[in-house]
Design an enzyme around this catalytic site. Structure first.
Site, PDB file in Angstrom:
ATOM      1  N   ASP A 181       4.957   8.654   2.775  1.00 12.93           N
ATOM      2  CA  ASP A 181       4.684   7.135   2.910  1.00 12.93           C
ATOM      3  C   ASP A 181       4.049   6.895   4.279  1.00 12.93           C
ATOM      4  OD1 ASP A 181       4.884   4.360   2.703  1.00 12.93           O
ATOM      5  OD2 ASP A 181       6.864   4.377   3.932  1.00 12.93           O
ATOM      6  N   PHE A 194       7.935 -15.068  -1.098  1.00 13.77           N
ATOM      7  CA  PHE A 194       6.777 -13.985  -1.162  1.00 13.77           C
ATOM      8  C   PHE A 194       7.540 -12.858  -2.373  1.00 13.77           C
ATOM      9  CE2 PHE A 194       5.857  -9.583  -0.296  1.00 13.77           C
ATOM     10  CZ  PHE A 194       4.399  -9.692  -0.214  1.00 13.77           C
ATOM     11  N   ARG A 250      -2.917  -4.759  10.068  1.00 17.03           N
ATOM     12  CA  ARG A 250      -2.688  -5.519   8.962  1.00 17.03           C
ATOM     13  C   ARG A 250      -2.633  -6.908   9.037  1.00 17.03           C
ATOM     14  NH1 ARG A 250       0.534  -1.195   6.803  1.00 17.03           N
ATOM     15  NH2 ARG A 250       0.932   0.258   8.296  1.00 17.03           N
ATOM     16  N   ARG A 263      -2.456   1.440  -2.047  1.00 14.63           N
ATOM     17  CA  ARG A 263      -1.932   0.452  -2.910  1.00 14.63           C
ATOM     18  C   ARG A 263      -1.091   0.995  -3.875  1.00 14.63           C
ATOM     19  NH1 ARG A 263      -2.342  -4.511  -0.017  1.00 14.63           N
ATOM     20  NH2 ARG A 263      -4.438  -4.931   0.341  1.00 14.63           N
ATOM     21  N   ASN A 302      11.938   1.206  -0.988  1.00 14.74           N
ATOM     22  CA  ASN A 302      10.702   1.565  -1.910  1.00 14.74           C
ATOM     23  C   ASN A 302      10.302   3.013  -2.176  1.00 14.74           C
ATOM     24  OD1 ASN A 302       9.530   1.371   0.730  1.00 14.74           O
ATOM     25  ND2 ASN A 302       7.598   1.397  -0.220  1.00 14.74           N
ATOM     26  N   ASP A 303      10.872   3.887  -1.031  1.00 14.34           N
ATOM     27  CA  ASP A 303      10.713   5.436  -1.094  1.00 14.34           C
ATOM     28  C   ASP A 303      11.775   6.186  -1.782  1.00 14.34           C
ATOM     29  OD1 ASP A 303       8.308   4.841   0.440  1.00 14.34           O
ATOM     30  OD2 ASP A 303       9.532   4.828   2.108  1.00 14.34           O
TER      31      ASP A 303
END
EC number: 7.6.2.1
Length: 1020
Positions: free
Chosen positions: A248, A412, A469, A660, A687-688
């Protein structure tokens, strides 16, 4: 729920998703008057909700209260195993219990992982079991034939077995049955071929290896007080066999500690700081940054009187200290920072000294709120329906409290890629404030709101090139009628309990998030972790392929790749993307099926072109390639009919960056299943988790995103840089130790088992063992077990410092040189040869001639002890020859095991013969007084070890492995000389192992470029 001041509570969900940030949970407005127990007597509610499911972040439900429907969302749901913070008490209704709760729905067994060596060891056990069965059958057949022929013409052939008086076992009339019983006897007798104690010894060794990894001070992170933690000991040796690392980016290569560093407001760029990526780009382009610019970066922090604020690294005198009021677009600057102070879900907490701190769901959101505070727009307090900010008016030098009525929060999500809030100003205007990704925000601008679009896009591209970012900020003013219609539509969507509830909510939000007026864009920096470029350089020198799977934009990922030395100048970039004019035009006008077909074909075409660019492996080339692919393209590249070509291209590249990317576990599964090599995944966020569990080894980083990655990992580290020592030192040591240990275990058991078989054959397969029962039982327990455990824990072919200095040594594990079938069978052959030599030397020495002064010959008991003594000496001396790094513990275990055999023989032989049986006084009365016993032992041990010693000497002298070369240089005192290390490494490295990425590759590439330029100048 109830909390007197704001009717909200804070909860921590670390046990659920690993996140350490506090989340806000708030009650419905219609229930705010339920503050006392007595008021619940008349409460009559009906709650309708979705069926139990495992999704932690969604909840669909509604509550009927006094004849009306009110929507229930995740904001009203407290999950089991979460912890309340800053809250005295709550009232609530239980929705799910037991196995219906989300934590139980998510309770799945972690995948069972076994190392490559352990799987191969099972195959060796099968081979040995087959060999055992085969020789047992062979012996039983011969025994049956010889038993049948024992009585011939009334004469007894094997008279000592008394076949004439036997019941079954030696009865010539029932030879077949006797043969069957002999098979059972042989299976038990030859069971010593199978090293049962190997599994126990390996578990002990792996546990101790894991303790050494945990205690390594070099992998301890002092700032966070977190050591490296091997959460499982099953995969220690796998750490030394890693072929591909899938990493990641955010929080793994970077710190995930965002700092507000630049912004673009009304088409004007603000912020003079210099990012680490910009410094790397400057070095790449061959020029130095101006000192004045440098002073705008971190260097200025050292001489700045103001203390550094975490999350804020913005330097620009045009904005700071209230100077923004003199800017031509001061109203837009004010609205820009007001939006940062209002549009978020942060929690403001006040300490005993009155200082405000923030709890945010993400580090970048905290950075925005901190930036707004530092520039005079302080988020002060929030409740269920209000947000209070304190604004500093530079013109009057006063701080004014502004109270905004919070009407709606449009949250979000990964699909929306934006967040909005609707608030009512103190002046009465209703505002929609929105922030989100540029890919979705620019599409939603009004015609009169695009005044600064071109400049803002240019600034965003510059920020992305600098590794920052970005988010776009915009707003719009709503009239009362428009807001009322939207609110009714949103409430109707929220109260729906249908499966498409989320889609309806998103449609309602989409309808209002249009015709926005652009304010500008933010840029935050996520710094590289300390030591990342150096670590990647060492891993690349070790021949490990590195893939980066990131959610960043392609430009940002590429520049971070340059900063961490994953990419370098002169490297050919193969870029696979669907951000092309024809595909974009098709997406606007075509149907989904046509778009998918065209997109897939475009990806396949780009993969084919990339494969043709790379020369075949038969050609020697110094050119290196990097594959960069975006998320859309990756989706098509992972389809069944494309994935093999994609992987073929990726394997040929020195580095791979997937931008992405969301299906990280799919990429990991593809690499693991197709290459059949060991993969290591490293990440820090929830998410990993899928990627960590899918890979052969999952390494979790205990960073700012909580502990869920750590909880799902096999090894936990505090920083990416510790991967260097974990793999190159501990991984190499563990692989070598376990490999040699297993080979030695098979060797010593084969040696022992073959002598048993040879004596059986010598005695016409009579079933009589050569050794006493206790000798058989204790062989793997006391006399040969401790030295092999010491080897598995302490042995080192080279020191930790040399493992780092010669990273190519790691390839011994990647190529599995030390545990190849050739090496395994070689150790077994050595065992067979040693057993044959021991047996025939001992038989020849004691078969006929007397070995004592009074003419006594050796009996079976004496012969068995002599053979056993020789075996104990040989296998322990073989261990001494195999050890590279002697410690006092190994000396004690090796020589102590031999000494303990003599002590045991002495004590056990002195016990009453009812217990000592055949060993009674054998050593004291028969062997110890006989000089031939000592001479035969010495001769047999030396003669048996000569073949291995000769082979090892020839191999080291004429066909040395890489670690042999390093050991020789260390013996000469030259191993730590950088020039010697460079020469030795360059000689060892083959053309297919040329350094392609890393600092060293960049340096080598620069040197080659200078050499070529010099050669051209000479020719001219």
């Amino acid at each position: 729920m109830e909390e007197h001041q704001s009717w909200r509570c804070n909860k921590e969900t670390m046990n659920l998703d690993g996140e350490t940030n506090l989340k806000i949970k708030q009650a419905l407005e219609v229930t705010l008057d339920l503050k006392e127990d007595i008021k619940f007597r008349e409460v009559r509610q009906t709650i309708k909700c979705e069926d139990p499911n495992a999704n932690l972040y969604s909840f669909v439900g509604s509550m009927e209260w006094k004849g009306q429907q009110y929507p229930l969302s995740p904001h009203q749901l407290l999950l089991r195993d979460s912890k309340l913070r800053n809250t005295d008490y709550i009232y609530g209704a239980v929705i799910f219990t037991g196995h219906d709760t989300k934590v139980m729905q998510n309770a799945t067994d972690p995948p069972s992982k076994r190392s490559t060596i352990e799987k191969k060891m099972d195959k060796i056990i099968y081979i040995l079991m087959s060999s055992l069965l085969m020789i047992a059958l062979l012996g039983s057949v011969f025994f049956g034939i010889w038993t049948k022929e024992d009585i011939r013409d009334g004469k007894l052939k094997r008279w000592y077995l008394r076949p004439d008086a036997s019941t079954i076992f030696y009865d010539p009339k029932r030879a077949a049955l006797a043969s069957f019983f002999h098979l059972l006897t042989a299976l038990m007798l030859y069971s010593y071929f199978i090293p049962i104690s190997l599994y126990i010894s390996i578990e002990m060794v792996k546990l101790l290896q894991a303790l050494f990894i945990n205690q390594d001070i070099e992998m301890y992170h002092e700032e966070s007080d977190k050591p490296t933690h091997a959460r499982t000991s099953n995969l220690n040796e796998e750490l030394g066999m890693v072929d591909t690392i899938l990493s990641d980016e955010t929080g793994t290569l970077t710190c995930n500690m965002m700092e507000f560093i630049k912004c673009s407001i009304a088409g004007t760029a603000y912020g003079q700081g210099v990012t680490e990526v910009e410094r790397a780009m400057a070095v790449r382009k061959g020029f130095r940054l101006d000192d004045d610019i440098e002073n705008g970066g971190h260097k200025d922090n050292k001489i700045d009187d103001s203390p550094h604020v975490n999350g804020f690294n913005f330097k620009d005198p045009r904005i700071m200290d209230g100077n923004w009021i003199h800017e031509p677009n001061r109203d837009m600057i004010r609205d820009f920072f007001r939006l940062l102070a209002i549009c978020h879900t942060c929690i403001a907490e006040k300490d005993e000294n009155g200082k405000i701190s923030y709890e945010a769901e993400s580090p970048d959101e905290a950075a925005f709120v901190i930036a707004a505070r530092e520039l005079g727009f302080e988020f002060y307090k929030r409740s269920l329906t209000t947000i209070i900010i304190r604004e500093w008016d530079p013109s009057q030098n006063v701080v004014e409290k502004r109270k905004y009525e919070l009407l709606n929060i449009l949250e979000f999500s990964s699909s929306r890629k934006r967040m909005s809030v609707i608030v009512k100003e103190p002046e009465g205007r209703i505002l929609l404030l929105s922030k989100g990704a540029d890919s979705v925000m620019f599409k939603r601008l009004a015609r009169n709101g695009r005044k600064f679009e071109e400049d803002t896009r240019r600034h965003i591209n510059e920020y992305s090139d600098s590794g920052l970012r970005t988010l776009v900020l915009a707003y719009r003013v709503l009239d009362d009628k428009e807001y009322k219609e939207f609110n009714e539509k949103l409430n109707a969507a929220k109260t729906s309990v249908s499966a498409d509830r989320d889609e309806k909510i998103e449609q309602a939000a989409d309808s209002i998030e249009t015709d926005l007026i652009l304010l500008g864009a933010t840029a935050v920096e996520d710094k590289l972790q300390k030591g990342v470029p150096e670590c990647i350089d060492k891993l690349a020198q070790a021949g490990i392929k590195i893939w980066v799977l990131t959610g960043d934009k392609m430009e940002t990922a590429i520049n971070i790749g340059f900063a961490c030395s994953l990419l370098r100048q002169g490297m050919t970039q193969i870029i696979i993307t669907l951000e092309q004019p024809d595909i974009i035009a098709l997406e606007k006008n075509g149907d989904k099926l046509t778009i998918a077909k065209a997109s897939k074909q475009r990806v396949m075409d780009q993969i084919e072109v990339g494969i043709k660019q790379i020369p075949p492996s038969t050609h020697v080339s110094t050119e290196s390639f990097a594959l960069i692919i975006d998320g859309k393209s990756l989706t098509y590249a992972l389809e069944d009919d494309v994935k093999l070509k994609f992987l073929d291209l990726a394997i040929k590249c020195a580095s791979v960056i997937c931008c992405r990317s969301s299906p990280k576990q799919k990429v990991t599964r593809l690499v693991k299943q197709v290459t059949h090599k060991v993969t290591l995944a490293i990440g820090d966020g929830a998410n990993d988790v899928g990627m960590l569990q899918e890979a052969d080894i999952g390494v979790g980083i205990s960073g700012a995103e909580g502990m869920q990655a750590v909880m799902a990992s096999d090894v936990a580290v505090a920083q990416f840089r510790f991967l260097e020592r974990l793999l190159l030192v501990h991984g190499h040591w563990c692989y070598r130790r376990i490999s040699v240990m297993i080979c030695y275990f098979f060797y010593k058991n084969v040696t022992f088992g073959v002598t048993i078989f040879l004596y059986e054959a010598f005695a016409s397969f009579s079933g009589k063992p050569a050794y006493n029962d206790w000798f058989l039982s204790l062989y793997n327990v006391f006399f040969t077990s401790l030295p092999v455990i010491a080897l598995g824990v302490f042995d080192q072919d080279v020191s930790a410092r040399l493992c780092i200095q010669y990273p190519q040594l790691y390839q011994e594990g990647v190529q599995n040189i030390l545990f190849s079938w050739r090496r395994i069978l070689g150790w077994m052959l050595n065992g067979v040869m040693n057993a044959v030599l021991i047996f025939f030397f001992c038989i020849t020495a004691f078969e006929d001639q007397a070995f004592r002064q009074n003419g006594q010959v050796a009996g079976l008991d004496a012969l068995g002890v002599v053979m056993y003594t020789c075996i104990v000496w040989v296998v322990n001396c073989q261990m001494a020859l195999s050890v590279n790094y002697f410690t006092i513990i190994q000396h004690i275990f090796i020589w102590g095991s031999i000494a303990f055999w003599y002590l045991f023989l002495l004590v056990y032989g002195a016990i009453n013969p009812r217990f000592s049986t055949t060993a009674y006084m054998v050593f004291i009365e028969q062997l110890a007084p006989a000089p031939s016993f000592w001479l035969v032992t010495l001769f047999v041990v030396m003669a048996t070890l000569v073949p291995y010693f000769s082979y090892a000497a020839i191999q080291i002298r004429f066909f040395p492995m890489f670690h042999n070369k390093i050991q020789w240089k260390r013996y000469l005192g030259k191993a730590e000389d950088p020039e010697v290390a460079r020469q030795l490494s360059s000689r060892h490295r083959t053309s297919s192992q040329q350094r392609m990425v890393g600092i060293s590759a960049r340096r080598d590439g620069k040197a080659m470029q200078i050499t070529r330029e010099t050669e051209l100048e000479i020719r001219e």
